[in-house]
Write an enzyme that holds these catalytic residues in place. Sequence first.
Site, PDB file in Angstrom:
ATOM      1  N   SER A 228       0.849  -1.189   0.000  1.00  0.00           N
ATOM      2  CA  SER A 228       0.000   0.000   0.000  1.00  0.00           C
ATOM      3  C   SER A 228       0.882   1.235   0.000  1.00  0.00           C
ATOM      4  O   SER A 228       1.653   1.451   0.942  1.00  0.00           O
ATOM      5  CB  SER A 228      -0.892   0.015   1.245  1.00  0.00           C
ATOM      6  OG  SER A 228      -1.383   1.319   1.457  1.00  0.00           O
TER       7      SER A 228
ATOM      8  N   HIS B  46      -1.510  -1.522  -4.065  1.00  0.00           N
ATOM      9  CA  HIS B  46      -2.743  -1.049  -3.426  1.00  0.00           C
ATOM     10  C   HIS B  46      -2.681   0.469  -3.233  1.00  0.00           C
ATOM     11  O   HIS B  46      -1.705   0.994  -2.684  1.00  0.00           O
ATOM     12  CB  HIS B  46      -2.858  -1.772  -2.080  1.00  0.00           C
ATOM     13  CG  HIS B  46      -4.109  -1.536  -1.321  1.00  0.00           C
ATOM     14  ND1 HIS B  46      -5.262  -2.276  -1.532  1.00  0.00           N
ATOM     15  CD2 HIS B  46      -4.404  -0.672  -0.313  1.00  0.00           C
ATOM     16  CE1 HIS B  46      -6.198  -1.882  -0.687  1.00  0.00           C
ATOM     17  NE2 HIS B  46      -5.710  -0.897   0.064  1.00  0.00           N
TER      18      HIS B  46
ATOM     19  N   ASP C  41      -4.758   3.749  -1.694  1.00  0.00           N
ATOM     20  CA  ASP C  41      -5.814   4.111  -0.755  1.00  0.00           C
ATOM     21  C   ASP C  41      -6.324   5.521  -1.021  1.00  0.00           C
ATOM     22  O   ASP C  41      -5.582   6.492  -0.896  1.00  0.00           O
ATOM     23  CB  ASP C  41      -5.271   4.024   0.675  1.00  0.00           C
ATOM     24  CG  ASP C  41      -5.044   2.595   1.106  1.00  0.00           C
ATOM     25  OD1 ASP C  41      -6.011   1.815   1.079  1.00  0.00           O
ATOM     26  OD2 ASP C  41      -3.893   2.247   1.444  1.00  0.00           O
TER      27      ASP C  41
ATOM     28  N   MET D 183      -8.884   8.414   0.108  1.00  0.00           N
ATOM     29  CA  MET D 183      -9.653   8.853   1.288  1.00  0.00           C
ATOM     30  C   MET D 183     -10.145  10.280   1.076  1.00  0.00           C
ATOM     31  O   MET D 183      -9.442  11.109   0.503  1.00  0.00           O
ATOM     32  CB  MET D 183      -8.769   8.802   2.534  1.00  0.00           C
ATOM     33  CG  MET D 183      -8.111   7.447   2.773  1.00  0.00           C
ATOM     34  SD  MET D 183      -7.227   7.415   4.336  1.00  0.00           S
ATOM     35  CE  MET D 183      -6.383   5.835   4.206  1.00  0.00           C
TER      36      MET D 183
ATOM     37  N   HIS E 259      -8.598   1.235  -3.542  1.00  0.00           N
ATOM     38  CA  HIS E 259      -9.489   1.076  -2.388  1.00  0.00           C
ATOM     39  C   HIS E 259     -10.123   2.434  -2.092  1.00  0.00           C
ATOM     40  O   HIS E 259      -9.447   3.346  -1.607  1.00  0.00           O
ATOM     41  CB  HIS E 259      -8.627   0.579  -1.208  1.00  0.00           C
ATOM     42  CG  HIS E 259      -9.359   0.423   0.080  1.00  0.00           C
ATOM     43  ND1 HIS E 259      -8.704   0.223   1.277  1.00  0.00           N
ATOM     44  CD2 HIS E 259     -10.690   0.417   0.386  1.00  0.00           C
ATOM     45  CE1 HIS E 259      -9.595   0.106   2.249  1.00  0.00           C
ATOM     46  NE2 HIS E 259     -10.802   0.233   1.743  1.00  0.00           N
TER      47      HIS E 259
ATOM     48  N   MET F 293     -12.128   4.758  -0.039  1.00  0.00           N
ATOM     49  CA  MET F 293     -12.707   5.050   1.277  1.00  0.00           C
ATOM     50  C   MET F 293     -13.344   6.428   1.197  1.00  0.00           C
ATOM     51  O   MET F 293     -12.889   7.391   1.828  1.00  0.00           O
ATOM     52  CB  MET F 293     -11.597   4.999   2.344  1.00  0.00           C
ATOM     53  CG  MET F 293     -11.152   3.582   2.632  1.00  0.00           C
ATOM     54  SD  MET F 293      -9.557   3.494   3.459  1.00  0.00           S
ATOM     55  CE  MET F 293      -8.503   3.546   2.018  1.00  0.00           C
TER      56      MET F 293
ATOM     57  N   MET G 211     -11.394  -5.536   6.273  1.00  0.00           N
ATOM     58  CA  MET G 211     -10.564  -4.534   6.947  1.00  0.00           C
ATOM     59  C   MET G 211     -10.189  -5.045   8.335  1.00  0.00           C
ATOM     60  O   MET G 211     -11.070  -5.355   9.148  1.00  0.00           O
ATOM     61  CB  MET G 211     -11.313  -3.197   7.086  1.00  0.00           C
ATOM     62  CG  MET G 211     -11.609  -2.465   5.787  1.00  0.00           C
ATOM     63  SD  MET G 211     -10.148  -2.084   4.805  1.00  0.00           S
ATOM     64  CE  MET G 211      -9.169  -1.090   5.950  1.00  0.00           C
TER      65      MET G 211
ATOM     66  N   ASP H 168      -6.748  -6.127   4.860  1.00  0.00           N
ATOM     67  CA  ASP H 168      -6.137  -4.796   4.795  1.00  0.00           C
ATOM     68  C   ASP H 168      -6.012  -4.196   6.187  1.00  0.00           C
ATOM     69  O   ASP H 168      -7.018  -3.874   6.814  1.00  0.00           O
ATOM     70  CB  ASP H 168      -7.000  -3.896   3.891  1.00  0.00           C
ATOM     71  CG  ASP H 168      -6.352  -2.548   3.625  1.00  0.00           C
ATOM     72  OD1 ASP H 168      -5.221  -2.310   4.087  1.00  0.00           O
ATOM     73  OD2 ASP H 168      -7.002  -1.730   2.945  1.00  0.00           O
TER      74      ASP H 168
END
Length: 226
Positions: free
Chosen positions: A13, A38, A40, A42, A74, A76, A145, A180
């Site tokens: 990540s 990966h 992320d 957000m 991913h 979020m 998660m 994760d």
Amino acid sequence: MEDLLHHIHIAPSILSADFAHLGDDVAEVLDAGAKVVHLDVMDGHFVPNITIGPLVVAALKPLIHGAGALLDVHLMIEHPEQYVDAFAAAGADVIAVHQETCPHLHRVLSQIREAGAAAGIALNPATPVETLAEARLHCDMVVVMSVNPGFGGQGFIETSVAKIAKAREYLPDTVAIEVDGGVTALNAAALVAAGANLLVAGSSVFGGHDIGGRFRQLAQAATEAV
Ligand code: DX5
Ligand code: ZN
């Protein structure tokens, strides 16, 4: 691509990478053999933190695809349906949305697949696997998660091992399971034994010197279960 999703992989990540040298850090894990990277995303609403958008995915795409690896995004974020197409166009191969953000989850999963990506569903630690009774038939990956989403470097929630085992029983064999949060060389084998095949690792890969060596050590630990 579907094939890569179903093997055992450590997915570094980039959240814990050095963003001033992002390309170099990603090149190092790719050189060490990473096949899934990966990313992320957000939004400061669904989770308290703010990170990256499609621009960074597009910037990393040539490097990651050039190495034959997948871009695993991913999301979020609230209203992920507003951004799915932009992330797919930027190069995302896998897009995971949170069950908690999607009242129309089936529609969003279809949208991801129509955009040409594999469709993932992420579950917060407090969200039960059984909430996927219907959606499990319409996805390619489930993300369990094992920390509350929002930050790298948090401690692994131990009950996640049993949750992964339950998910492996509950989900069709065609659905990959990603874990994760808080993955280390100490718990990697247990996670694979429980049924996870994609192990996201941020701080345990990028949180020190010799990124390539740390990646290889984790990959070795993960395959010790097999
Ligand atoms: C957390 C993110 C993770 C994070 C994991 O919200 O979804 O992908 O980067 O970081 P570590 O491996 O440090 O727990
Ligand atoms: Zn993540």
